[in-house]
Design an enzyme around this catalytic site. Structure first.
Site, short mmCIF file in Angstrom:
data_model
loop_
_atom_site.label_atom_id
_atom_site.label_comp_id
_atom_site.label_asym_id
_atom_site.label_seq_id
_atom_site.Cartn_x
_atom_site.Cartn_y
_atom_site.Cartn_z
N HIS A 1 1.02 -1.25 0.18
CA HIS A 1 0.09 0.09 -0.09
C HIS A 1 0.74 1.24 0.13
O HIS A 1 0.28 2.40 -0.33
CB HIS A 1 -1.10 -0.06 1.33
N ASP B 1 -0.07 -7.72 1.51
CA ASP B 1 0.48 -6.27 1.48
C ASP B 1 1.82 -5.87 1.47
O ASP B 1 2.37 -5.30 2.49
CB ASP B 1 -0.17 -5.63 3.08
N SER C 1 4.30 2.70 7.86
CA SER C 1 4.26 1.45 7.17
C SER C 1 5.44 0.98 6.34
O SER C 1 5.93 1.98 5.59
CB SER C 1 2.86 1.68 6.10
#
Length: 336
Positions: free
Chosen positions: A137, A167, A278
């Site tokens: 992402h 992911d 992230s």
């Protein structure tokens, strides 16, 4: 009477062929050994010899491990190891400062631009020539990707492979060499309560270090897989990281995950994670990467800007064993 020894260490009796004096302690033991020490000729077959043999076996095992790792990474840079590897200097072993000093050079800040906007995330260098693991992402739908290392040098990066179901993404820096690759550990042996350190670029603040513990194992985290959904949500922060929607326990956090989702087992940590963390590293106290930070709970149901978000000690990371199992697929250029 002068005593003497043969080269082999055997005692020479000066009364050979004669009647030796009556002495229950004769021949006397050497001054440097106890009275009942084993015969010097046999000493080499005792514990010292056993220790030497163990050392040789350990060295052989280490060589075998390194070979297997090179098979995994596909180059000469060892990017994976067992949890016994200690990357942290012995003088700072078990300290957050030691982990930060040892691992920070292996963490990058990632800036991704797309039609939906721009985003900031993090990544982990796994080879010296610039292979970087991050979240899907962070780079999904990006038309341009830049990565900045801890020394401030910026590289252009290209996507090698993606796996939206986990992911995960693998990107490669252009014209990079001599980078410090992180050591990938083993997440299978983690226990609740283990101390961990997180390094990333929350809110664009590169090289930020936080610490905490493993709060739980095998949490089912659900994230979107639809192309464009990731960047649409992630780009809300306009360069400050935005929010990454996910679902846990039947509830959705940080926005709508959409109709197409996937669920993976995650590590839960109370180390402070914020937008921009992230793709960064979750690290054990030996300096091994044991997870890739991927999601955080925000107290707001739908953040319109990153200023509405903040860490409340509920963060999630993809176990490093999942990453290692996916590397071959990512290197092959998967675009799932």
């Amino acid at each position: 009477m002068t005593e003497s020894f043969h080269r082999s260490g055997e005692y020479e009796n000066p009364y050979e062929g004669q009647q030796a004096p009556v002495n229950p302690e004769w021949p006397p033991p050497p001054a440097y050994a106890p009275a009942h020490a084993p015969h010097p000729r046999k000493r080499g077959r005792g514990p010292l010899a056993l220790i030497a043999a163990v050392a040789i076996v350990a060295a052989a095992i280490g060589g075998g491990t390194a070979y297997g790792i090179q098979e995994l990474t596909g180059n000469d840079t060892v990017a994976s190891s067992s949890t016994s590897t200690n990357v942290v200097p012995s003088s700072q072993k078990g300290t957050v400062a030691g982990v930060a000093k040892a691992v920070s050079p292996s963490i990058v800040e990632i800036s991704a631009d797309s039609n939906a906007g721009s985003s900031t995330g993090s990544g982990v260098i796994i080879t010296s020539d610039g292979e970087i693991v991050t979240n899907n992402h962070v780079v999904a739908g990006a038309s341009q990707i830049k990565a900045t290392t801890s020394d401030g040098k910026t590289y252009t990066a290209k996507i090698v492979g993606t796996d939206s179901k986990k992911d995960l993404a693998l990107i490669k820096l252009e014209n990079a060499s001599g980078l410090k690759a992180a050591t990938l550990g083993d997440s299978a042996g983690l226990q609740v309560g283990d101390q961990v350190v997180a390094i990333g670029s929350p809110e664009g603040l590169s090289g930020t270090v936080t610490s905490g513990i493993i709060s739980a194992l095998d949490r089912d985290v659900t994230v979107p897989t639809e192309k464009g959904q990731e960047q649409e949500q992630w780009g809300q922060g306009q360069g400050q990281g935005g929010q990454w929607p996910f679902e846990f326990g039947g509830r959705q956090f940080n926005g709508d995950t959409g109709s197409s989702t996937t669920t993976y087992k995650a590590l839960q940590t109370d180390a402070s994670l914020n937008p921009g963390n992230s793709g960064g590293a979750l690290i054990d106290m030996n300096g091994n990467i044991i997870g890739i930070n991927s999601a955080m709970y925000s107290p707001t149901s739908q953040a319109s800007s990153s200023s509405d978000a903040g860490s409340v000690g509920l963060g999630f990371a993809i176990p490093i064993d999942t990453v290692k199992a996916d590397l071959a697929k990512l290197r092959a250029g998967a675009t799932d």
